[in-house]
Design a protein around this motif. Structure first.
Motif, PDB file in Angstrom:
ATOM      1  N   VAL A 395      47.022  38.595  26.128  1.00  0.00           N
ATOM      2  CA  VAL A 395      48.342  38.423  26.744  1.00  0.00           C
ATOM      3  C   VAL A 395      48.198  37.685  28.080  1.00  0.00           C
ATOM      4  O   VAL A 395      48.939  36.751  28.389  1.00  0.00           O
ATOM      5  CB  VAL A 395      49.063  39.777  26.922  1.00  0.00           C
ATOM      6  CG1 VAL A 395      50.352  39.616  27.715  1.00  0.00           C
ATOM      7  CG2 VAL A 395      49.365  40.414  25.563  1.00  0.00           C
ATOM      8  N   LYS A 396      47.200  38.070  28.866  1.00  0.00           N
ATOM      9  CA  LYS A 396      46.970  37.402  30.154  1.00  0.00           C
ATOM     10  C   LYS A 396      46.678  35.911  29.937  1.00  0.00           C
ATOM     11  O   LYS A 396      47.190  35.049  30.652  1.00  0.00           O
ATOM     12  CB  LYS A 396      45.787  38.040  30.880  1.00  0.00           C
ATOM     13  CG  LYS A 396      46.156  39.302  31.599  1.00  0.00           C
ATOM     14  CD  LYS A 396      45.179  39.573  32.713  1.00  0.00           C
ATOM     15  CE  LYS A 396      45.832  40.501  33.718  1.00  0.00           C
ATOM     16  NZ  LYS A 396      44.979  40.909  34.777  1.00  0.00           N
ATOM     17  N   GLU A 397      45.823  35.662  28.950  1.00  0.00           N
ATOM     18  CA  GLU A 397      45.426  34.280  28.682  1.00  0.00           C
ATOM     19  C   GLU A 397      46.630  33.437  28.249  1.00  0.00           C
ATOM     20  O   GLU A 397      46.771  32.281  28.621  1.00  0.00           O
ATOM     21  CB  GLU A 397      44.325  34.299  27.603  1.00  0.00           C
ATOM     22  CG  GLU A 397      43.579  33.016  27.412  1.00  0.00           C
ATOM     23  CD  GLU A 397      42.738  32.569  28.615  1.00  0.00           C
ATOM     24  OE1 GLU A 397      42.849  33.152  29.689  1.00  0.00           O
ATOM     25  OE2 GLU A 397      41.995  31.591  28.452  1.00  0.00           O
ATOM     26  N   LEU A 398      47.509  34.081  27.494  1.00  0.00           N
ATOM     27  CA  LEU A 398      48.733  33.402  27.039  1.00  0.00           C
ATOM     28  C   LEU A 398      49.651  33.070  28.227  1.00  0.00           C
ATOM     29  O   LEU A 398      50.219  31.976  28.313  1.00  0.00           O
ATOM     30  CB  LEU A 398      49.458  34.318  26.041  1.00  0.00           C
ATOM     31  CG  LEU A 398      50.938  34.085  25.811  1.00  0.00           C
ATOM     32  CD1 LEU A 398      51.150  32.726  25.164  1.00  0.00           C
ATOM     33  CD2 LEU A 398      51.512  35.176  24.922  1.00  0.00           C
ATOM     34  N   MET A 399      49.773  34.030  29.154  1.00  0.00           N
ATOM     35  CA  MET A 399      50.638  33.818  30.311  1.00  0.00           C
ATOM     36  C   MET A 399      50.051  32.755  31.252  1.00  0.00           C
ATOM     37  O   MET A 399      50.741  32.223  32.101  1.00  0.00           O
ATOM     38  CB  MET A 399      50.830  35.110  31.114  1.00  0.00           C
ATOM     39  CG  MET A 399      51.407  36.274  30.356  1.00  0.00           C
ATOM     40  SD  MET A 399      53.074  36.018  29.778  1.00  0.00           S
ATOM     41  CE  MET A 399      53.993  36.145  31.274  1.00  0.00           C
ATOM     42  N   GLU A 464      33.596  41.114  38.978  1.00  0.00           N
ATOM     43  CA  GLU A 464      34.750  41.719  39.655  1.00  0.00           C
ATOM     44  C   GLU A 464      35.365  40.760  40.663  1.00  0.00           C
ATOM     45  O   GLU A 464      36.581  40.643  40.788  1.00  0.00           O
ATOM     46  CB  GLU A 464      34.296  42.988  40.375  1.00  0.00           C
ATOM     47  CG  GLU A 464      35.032  44.231  39.884  1.00  0.00           C
ATOM     48  CD  GLU A 464      34.474  45.480  40.473  1.00  0.00           C
ATOM     49  OE1 GLU A 464      34.696  45.710  41.665  1.00  0.00           O
ATOM     50  OE2 GLU A 464      33.802  46.214  39.713  1.00  0.00           O
ATOM     51  N   GLU A 465      34.453  40.070  41.357  1.00  0.00           N
ATOM     52  CA  GLU A 465      34.895  39.115  42.383  1.00  0.00           C
ATOM     53  C   GLU A 465      35.728  37.994  41.751  1.00  0.00           C
ATOM     54  O   GLU A 465      36.786  37.604  42.237  1.00  0.00           O
ATOM     55  CB  GLU A 465      33.640  38.539  43.023  1.00  0.00           C
ATOM     56  CG  GLU A 465      33.839  38.050  44.448  1.00  0.00           C
ATOM     57  CD  GLU A 465      32.544  37.434  44.955  1.00  0.00           C
ATOM     58  OE1 GLU A 465      32.621  36.422  45.622  1.00  0.00           O
ATOM     59  OE2 GLU A 465      31.460  37.982  44.602  1.00  0.00           O
ATOM     60  N   GLN A 466      35.208  37.512  40.615  1.00  0.00           N
ATOM     61  CA  GLN A 466      35.893  36.433  39.904  1.00  0.00           C
ATOM     62  C   GLN A 466      37.269  36.891  39.394  1.00  0.00           C
ATOM     63  O   GLN A 466      38.269  36.189  39.503  1.00  0.00           O
ATOM     64  CB  GLN A 466      35.018  35.998  38.718  1.00  0.00           C
ATOM     65  CG  GLN A 466      35.464  34.727  38.053  1.00  0.00           C
ATOM     66  CD  GLN A 466      35.394  33.541  38.994  1.00  0.00           C
ATOM     67  OE1 GLN A 466      34.358  33.247  39.541  1.00  0.00           O
ATOM     68  NE2 GLN A 466      36.526  32.896  39.237  1.00  0.00           N
ATOM     69  N   ASN A 471      43.206  37.143  39.224  1.00  0.00           N
ATOM     70  CA  ASN A 471      44.456  37.908  39.327  1.00  0.00           C
ATOM     71  C   ASN A 471      45.321  37.455  40.501  1.00  0.00           C
ATOM     72  O   ASN A 471      46.541  37.553  40.449  1.00  0.00           O
ATOM     73  CB  ASN A 471      44.154  39.409  39.425  1.00  0.00           C
ATOM     74  CG  ASN A 471      43.762  39.971  38.065  1.00  0.00           C
ATOM     75  OD1 ASN A 471      44.414  39.693  37.057  1.00  0.00           O
ATOM     76  ND2 ASN A 471      42.685  40.726  38.015  1.00  0.00           N
ATOM     77  N   ASN A 472      44.669  36.949  41.540  1.00  0.00           N
ATOM     78  CA  ASN A 472      45.442  36.408  42.669  1.00  0.00           C
ATOM     79  C   ASN A 472      46.160  35.116  42.306  1.00  0.00           C
ATOM     80  O   ASN A 472      47.259  34.856  42.749  1.00  0.00           O
ATOM     81  CB  ASN A 472      44.510  36.103  43.852  1.00  0.00           C
ATOM     82  CG  ASN A 472      44.402  37.283  44.770  1.00  0.00           C
ATOM     83  OD1 ASN A 472      45.294  38.132  44.798  1.00  0.00           O
ATOM     84  ND2 ASN A 472      43.306  37.365  45.500  1.00  0.00           N
TER      85      ASN A 472
END
Ligand code: HEM
Length: 535
Positions: A395-399, A464-466, A471-472
């Motif tokens: 879903v994230k990749e789609l958005m 995690e850093e990536q 997400n930002n």
């Protein structure tokens, strides 16, 4: 029974009929104004805006502090000397005119960024207009956040138009000013309708809509035919108001192109709303008339429902109870929420089916995860989906990859600003509009590497850093006080529908989509053949 007093009480529209004897005169005057005076008017307006910002800095800061609105820091002449002018896209007037009629603009931002080797640039339009563009996501929070810039007044073109004089009190939540009166009370009054808890309680109704979608797909699957998924996906989003009125909402969407085309024209010629004889304006006015009637019917249907049968937590109930300054503004919000809500989620779903239908490796992995999960009913619920890691990554990749609000957020420079991108300080003068498009940032190679590839694993295998950076950057619903009010609804809708459909079908892509931009980014022409899975 409460009867609506709109639009019966509205003033009658100016006669748009070409037989009016005043028409030739009006045409000539407008043409003279448009062709001779417009450039000068715009130049004077900009000069005044610039002078006002320069001279009123202290006064503005004091007033802003008093009103609780943003303080304004104006750039001094000394500071200005150290700032660079953003590069300008080399483009003739003819090219820029063609550009605004071209539905592929979001791609040009990426192209221009690469050609000019700058994340901040501008392009010139006819009549002294200039649009600044910033593709550098790290600059977004400062200019779109709490003390950021105001939305451009161009958004008014997306509102339902009143017949007769249109006042600032009639505009919708979408185009109201953030800093003035009116926007906050309405936004506050509508926000509870979009709380996840409230929306999750409506899942049975969403499942009924999804059931209708599956019936239609089953029938296509039995016949072995392909379906136009770009059109089908906008037909089945969960209606923001009630299930029965879905057809009405669709009728509004059908003419979204008319609105977009006219919007593009009005950017070039702000006098068009006063040119009812113009063919584009005539179509626009006809569409608006239809929409006024539809929206009025939708609201009347709500009013005709006995109070005890109304759902007090429906979006319509919140609209009904919100403190609108005019009844027309209430109707304008119904219209805006249909427009903003249906088309965005619908096309996101269509893109989703495209990406999964054309990535067998990803689809197989996703279907294994869905098949392995235990769902109580025939369709998953919101809670049942929350722990599915690969599904969430898809879903994230789609958005990200085909974000539907691809052109992002658009603001007006009510002050001159210094914008620092990649170590360079740019000067952006007051009085112009500035675009913060999403698509270039969501696919940029320096952030995502293979940003043009649909690869959900990036959300599961990165450090995690990536992930923090990802997400930002990935904010498809925008940031700041004007971010999308409907993002929870959209998220629930996209998740329930995609999971429900992909458990049940394979989708064979029979016609590749042509990416097309008309307010939102659409997979135009996408056709898929649904195939029922044996599970
Ligand atoms: C995938 C789905 C969606 C996406 C990507 C999306 C994206 C956005 C973005 C980026 C903005 C900010 C525009 C700006 O600041 O200039 C916005 C605003 C808005 N959206 Fe959405 N949206 C979606 C779904 C929805 C839904 C379902 C609704 C309502 C039913 C909705 C209603 C609105 C409204 C009313 C605004 C204006 C808010 C304001 O100015 O205060 N959107 N949307």
């Amino acid at each position: 029974m409460h009867q609506m007093d709109v639009p019966e009480k509205e003033p009658q529209p100016p006669d748009p009929s070409p037989s009016s004897s005043l028409l030739p005169l009006a045409g000539i005057s407008a043409a003279v104004v448009c062709l001779v005076g417009l450039e000068e008017l715009i130049r004077l307006h900009r000069k005044r805006a610039q002078a006002a910002t320069n001279s009123n800095t202290t006064k503005d800061a004091a007033t802003a502090a008093k009103q609780g609105t943003r303080p304004v820091h104006e750039i001094t002449a000394e500071e200005r000397k150290a700032l660079r002018d953003p590069p300008r896209v080399p483009m003739s007037v003819t090219e820029s005119l063609a550009l605004f009629a071209d539905p592929k603009v979001p791609h040009l931002y990426e192209q221009w960024r690469d050609e000019l080797k700058s994340e901040v640039f501008c392009y010139q339009l006819p009549l002294g207009k200039r649009v600044y563009v910033c593709t550098d996501w790290s600059c977004f929070p400062e200019l779109l956040g709490a003390d950021g810039l105001e939305k451009t007044s161009l958004f008014k073109s997306f509102d339902l138009r009143r017949r007769g004089p249109f006042t600032p009190r009639d505009v919708s939540i979408f185009s109201r000013k953030t800093t003035g009166e009116g926007w906050h009370p309405i936004r506050k009054a509508l926000a509870p309708a979009f709380a996840t808890k409230v929306l999750a309680s409506k899942v049975p109704a969403y499942h009924r809509v999804l059931g209708g979608f599956c019936d239609a797909l089953d029938s296509a699957a039995e016949k072995g035919v392909s379906v136009p998924m770009d059109q089908w996906a906008v037909r089945y989003p969960f209606h923001a108001f009630d299930e029965e009125r879905n057809g009405e909402a669709l009728a509004i969407l059908e003419s979204v192109d008319t609105i977009f085309k006219e919007f593009a024209q009005q950017v070039l010629n702000p006098f068009r709303p006063y040119m009812p004889w113009n063919d584009g304006m005539r179509k626009f006015n006809d569409a608006q008339q239809t929409y006024r009637e539809i929206v009025q019917r939708i609201y009347q249907h709500y009013l005709n429902t006995p109070a005890e049968q109304r759902d007090p937590t429906s979006i319509m109930s919140y609209i009904h109870n919100a403190p609108y300054e005019t009844e027309f503004a209430r109707l304008s919000d119904i219209y805006t929420l249909i427009n903003a809500g249906h088309d965005t989620t619908g096309y996101t779903l269509a893109w989703g089916i495209y990406h999964l239908g054309s990535n067998p490796r990803v689809l197989k992995k996703l279907q294994e995860e869905l098949d392995g999960a235990s769902f109580v009913g025939p369709f998953p619920t919101y809670e049942e989906l929350s722990d599915l890691k690969y599904f969430n990554a898809c879903v994230k990749e789609l958005m990200r990859i085909t974000t539907v609000a691809s052109n992002g957020q658009f603001r007006t420079l009510d002050r001159s600003v210094k914008l620092t991108s990649k170590g360079v300080d740019y000067y952006i003068p007051a009085g112009y509009d500035i675009a913060f498009p999403f698509l270039p940032a969501f696919t940029a190679a320096d952030i995502w590497g293979d940003g043009k590839a649909f690869r959900p694993e990036r959300w599961l295998e990165s450090s995690e850093e990536q992930l923090k950076v990802y997400n930002n950057v990935l904010r498809p619903f925008g940031i700041g006080p004007r971010a999308c009010i409907g993002q929870n609804l959209a998220t629930i809708e996209i998740r329930l529908t995609l999971a429900g459909l992909l458990r049940r079908y394979e989708f064979d892509v029979t016609a590749e989509p042509e990416p097309y931009f008309a307010i939102t980014y659409k997979p135009r022409g996408l056709r898929v053949k649904p195939i029922r899975r044996r599970t």
